[in-house]
Design a protein around this motif. Structure first.
Motif, short mmCIF file in Angstrom:
data_model
loop_
_atom_site.label_atom_id
_atom_site.label_comp_id
_atom_site.label_asym_id
_atom_site.label_seq_id
_atom_site.Cartn_x
_atom_site.Cartn_y
_atom_site.Cartn_z
N HIS A 1 61.23 45.82 55.40
CA HIS A 1 61.71 44.44 55.40
C HIS A 1 60.93 43.64 54.34
O HIS A 1 59.74 43.85 54.15
N THR A 2 61.61 42.72 53.68
CA THR A 2 60.99 41.91 52.64
C THR A 2 61.23 40.44 52.89
O THR A 2 62.36 40.01 53.15
N ASP A 3 60.15 39.65 52.83
CA ASP A 3 60.23 38.20 52.92
C ASP A 3 59.95 37.66 51.52
O ASP A 3 58.87 37.89 50.97
N THR A 4 60.92 36.95 50.95
CA THR A 4 60.83 36.56 49.54
C THR A 4 59.91 35.39 49.28
O THR A 4 59.43 35.21 48.17
N ARG A 5 59.64 34.53 50.24
CA ARG A 5 58.75 33.38 50.08
C ARG A 5 59.11 32.53 48.86
O ARG A 5 58.35 32.44 47.90
N PRO A 6 60.27 31.90 48.83
CA PRO A 6 60.70 31.17 47.63
C PRO A 6 59.80 30.01 47.23
O PRO A 6 59.80 29.61 46.06
N TYR A 7 59.03 29.46 48.17
CA TYR A 7 58.12 28.35 47.85
C TYR A 7 56.66 28.72 48.03
O TYR A 7 55.80 27.86 48.11
N GLY A 8 56.40 30.02 48.12
CA GLY A 8 55.03 30.49 48.21
C GLY A 8 54.50 30.52 49.62
O GLY A 8 55.13 30.03 50.56
N PRO A 9 53.31 31.09 49.80
CA PRO A 9 52.65 31.09 51.11
C PRO A 9 52.39 29.66 51.56
O PRO A 9 52.09 28.79 50.75
N GLN A 10 52.48 29.41 52.86
CA GLN A 10 52.32 28.04 53.36
C GLN A 10 51.57 28.03 54.69
O GLN A 10 51.86 27.24 55.58
N SER A 11 50.61 28.92 54.82
CA SER A 11 49.89 29.03 56.10
C SER A 11 48.87 27.90 56.27
O SER A 11 48.47 27.24 55.30
N ILE A 12 48.47 27.69 57.51
CA ILE A 12 47.46 26.70 57.88
C ILE A 12 46.47 27.38 58.82
O ILE A 12 46.88 28.16 59.70
N SER A 13 45.20 27.09 58.65
CA SER A 13 44.19 27.62 59.58
C SER A 13 43.07 26.61 59.73
O SER A 13 42.79 25.83 58.81
N PHE A 14 42.44 26.62 60.90
CA PHE A 14 41.31 25.71 61.15
C PHE A 14 40.57 26.17 62.40
O PHE A 14 41.09 26.91 63.23
N ASP A 15 39.33 25.73 62.52
CA ASP A 15 38.53 26.01 63.70
C ASP A 15 38.62 24.84 64.68
O ASP A 15 38.72 23.69 64.28
N VAL A 16 38.63 25.17 65.95
CA VAL A 16 38.61 24.17 67.04
C VAL A 16 37.47 24.55 67.97
O VAL A 16 37.36 25.71 68.39
N SER A 17 36.62 23.58 68.29
CA SER A 17 35.48 23.82 69.17
C SER A 17 35.60 23.00 70.44
O SER A 17 35.96 21.82 70.40
N PHE A 18 35.29 23.65 71.58
CA PHE A 18 35.32 23.01 72.89
C PHE A 18 33.87 22.92 73.39
O PHE A 18 33.23 23.95 73.62
N TYR A 19 33.38 21.70 73.57
CA TYR A 19 31.98 21.48 73.93
C TYR A 19 31.82 21.40 75.44
O TYR A 19 32.72 20.98 76.15
N GLY A 20 30.64 21.82 75.90
CA GLY A 20 30.38 21.84 77.34
C GLY A 20 31.24 22.86 78.05
O GLY A 20 31.53 22.73 79.24
N SER A 21 31.65 23.90 77.32
CA SER A 21 32.60 24.87 77.85
C SER A 21 32.00 26.28 77.90
O SER A 21 31.22 26.67 77.02
N ASP A 22 32.39 26.99 78.93
CA ASP A 22 31.98 28.39 79.08
C ASP A 22 33.16 29.34 79.04
O ASP A 22 32.98 30.54 78.83
#
Length: 529
Positions: free
Chosen positions: A204-225
């Motif tokens: 299978h092929t994904d052509t991506r006509p407008y390029g990669p568009q991913s998003i990533s980030f870290d999320v931290s939860f304080y006072g959490s176990d």
């Protein structure tokens, strides 16, 4: 002794069958998924974005995110992003980050519609001002602070960019985004001659006509176990770490809707539903939550305490915390922070955004008899009578796909189920209901009125060439109504009416399978879904 040996060998055979039934090669791992592989290679502090032109606009705290230094993309491709922080009643903060429409991106990024209920927007608090404070020991770094609720504040740190919620008393943090500088936002752009954006997997092929568009980030939860949520996975309720000290090499938790018959126990692999909502809880009783309104494939790492990826994240000693890393293939940042402080408070805050689930009807809480499949009406009558004969109470009998005429939904096999209304009335006379299945893929058969109507109206999902997408499911060659279109959802819902669904009666209910978006129109149209 021989019987024990035979039994033992049989168990070994079953175990081997279970292992071999998992078709691992059919599903992409993180290192075979470009956006996930790229994101996992990022190091803490890689984000160079700073908040610029911070102000109050239309009741929100707004800013431009601009690159402070050269980025791994070409400098001329780094365009400012727009950021907005909105606050709502009950201590809810909404953070949105997107490409700046005034800079004319080549295509508008996809945003999820019809999930946030209209009543939620009436709870918005109209911000009037923000206070500015200097961050101690940070070379004069600044933060903008706005009211969130009587006990909490929303904070936007300018350089480096970070957004978090904190308690007013003691400035204790609750939830933060980009505390470790892992934020990345791949912008849409025009392809250059030497670039190859195609992504390939198993033919299978994904052509991506407008390029990669991913998003990533870290999320931290304080006072959490512990952290919970992001269903559905065949693993413990408290989500186990996927990276870090003492953790064997693991895949992230995958959110990608799949109807997988075989799956691994104690695995982060997604098995059906995908809800990017996470709840944290600490031994102190503190809870908080985070929801990312995003429909693209998502991968989420839960980081073990003390995780250090070549100088990466190290847990602080002064406060317990759970760090997570969120990666999505596309979309925008549209996130919600819930302050709790208890688990019930977090859930209450979440459902104020998405709406409460419908209360089940009383009969639906009873015993349901379902199997794949009943041979014919005689088989249904025999199963029903056996429940009476053995004095076993039950309330609902379900029919799977074989009751239809060649897997054309909203139809009946006239040879095997020639009298559907009479069959339903017999069950109703005993206080029982029947449920029939309807799936969102329509058999591509010109003699099938539903396919002919959808095709003529242009209601099917299109492929990259603009043609109706032709896929494969239970009926064979199939196409799919575009459920993101409200007009098409209304058209689909009309098919459930007694007049349109020939052979249905008031005692019949619908198994709206594989088809969550199609019920958005609600019971006023689809009155027995």
């Amino acid at each position: 002794m021989k019987m024990k040996q035979v039994a033992f060998l049989f168990l070994i055979f079953l175990a081997s069958q279970t292992v071999h039934s998992w078709k691992k090669d059919e599903f992409r791992a993180c290192d075979q998924t470009p956006f996930c592989k790229r994101a996992r290679f990022r190091k803490p502090g890689a984000c160079t974005l700073i908040a610029h032109d911070v102000s109050i606009s239309d009741g929100d705290l707004t800013a431009k995110l601009i690159a402070k230094a050269p980025h791994d993309q070409d400098q001329d491709q780094i365009k400012p992003l727009t950021l907005s922080v909105s606050v709502y009643q009950d201590g809810i903060m909404r953070l949105k980050i997107d490409e700046d429409p005034s800079l004319d991106p080549p295509k508008k990024r996809f945003q999820v519609a019809d999930v946030v209920i209209s009543e939620f927007e009436t709870k918005k608090l109209w911000l009037q001002s923000a206070s500015t404070e200097k961050i101690n020991g940070d070379d004069g770094g600044l933060s903008s602070v706005v009211y969130l609720s009587d006990g909490y504040e929303a904070v936007l740190r300018h350089d480096p960019f970070e957004v978090y919620v904190r308690e007013k008393a003691g400035n204790r943090r609750v939830v933060s985004l980009n505390s470790h500088g892992l934020f990345d936002f791949e912008q849409l752009r025009v392809k250059k001659e030497d670039e190859d954006w195609e992504e390939r997997f198993r033919g299978h092929t994904d052509t991506r006509p407008y390029g990669p568009q991913s998003i990533s980030f870290d999320v931290s939860f304080y006072g959490s176990d512990f952290v919970y949520g992001i269903p559905e996975h065949a693993s413990s309720f408290a989500l186990k770490p996927t990276r870090g000290p003492g953790v064997e090499e693991s895949e992230p938790f995958r959110l990608f809707n799949l109807d997988v018959f075989e799956y691994l126990h104690e695995s982060p692999f997604g098995i059906y539903g995908s809800i990017p909502f996470m709840v944290s809880h600490g031994k102190s009783g503190q809870s908080s939550g985070f929801f990312w309104l995003n429909a693209a494939e998502m991968q989420i790492d839960v980081l073990a305490k003390g995780w250090d990826a070549e100088g990466g994240i190290l847990m602080p000693t002064e406060q317990s915390r759970i760090d997570t890393f969120w990666m999505s293939e596309a979309g925008i940042v549209d996130t919600f922070f819930f302050v709790g402080p208890g688990p019930k408070d977090v859930v209450k805050q979440y459902v104020s955004v998405t709406g409460l689930p419908a209360m089940p009807q009383l009969f639906s809480t009873g015993y349901h008899q379902c199997r794949w499949n009943y041979r014919d009406e005689e088989d249904v009558e025999n199963v029903d009578s056996k429940f009476d004969e053995h004095d076993i109470p039950y309330d609902v009998l379900w029919l799977d796909i074989e009751h239809t005429d060649g897997k054309r939904y909203f139809t009946w096999d006239k040879m095997l189920f020639p009298h559907p209304e009479e069959m339903q009335r017999k069950l109703a006379a005993k206080g029982r209901h029947m449920v029939t299945i309807v799936d969102p893929h329509i058999k591509r058969d010109e003699s099938f009125h539903l396919h002919k109507d959808a095709s003529q109206r242009g209601y099917y999902v299109k492929d990259a060439t603009g043609k109706d997408y032709d896929g494969w499911c239970w009926p064979g060659s199939s196409s799919y109504p575009d459920m993101l279109n409200p007009e098409i959802r209304s058209w689909w819902a009309e098919k459930f009416s007694y007049d349109n669904y020939v052979g249905s009666t008031p005692s019949l209910y619908i198994w709206n399978d594989m088809n969550e978006p199609s019920v958005f129109n609600g019971p006023e149209v689809c009155h027995f879904c």
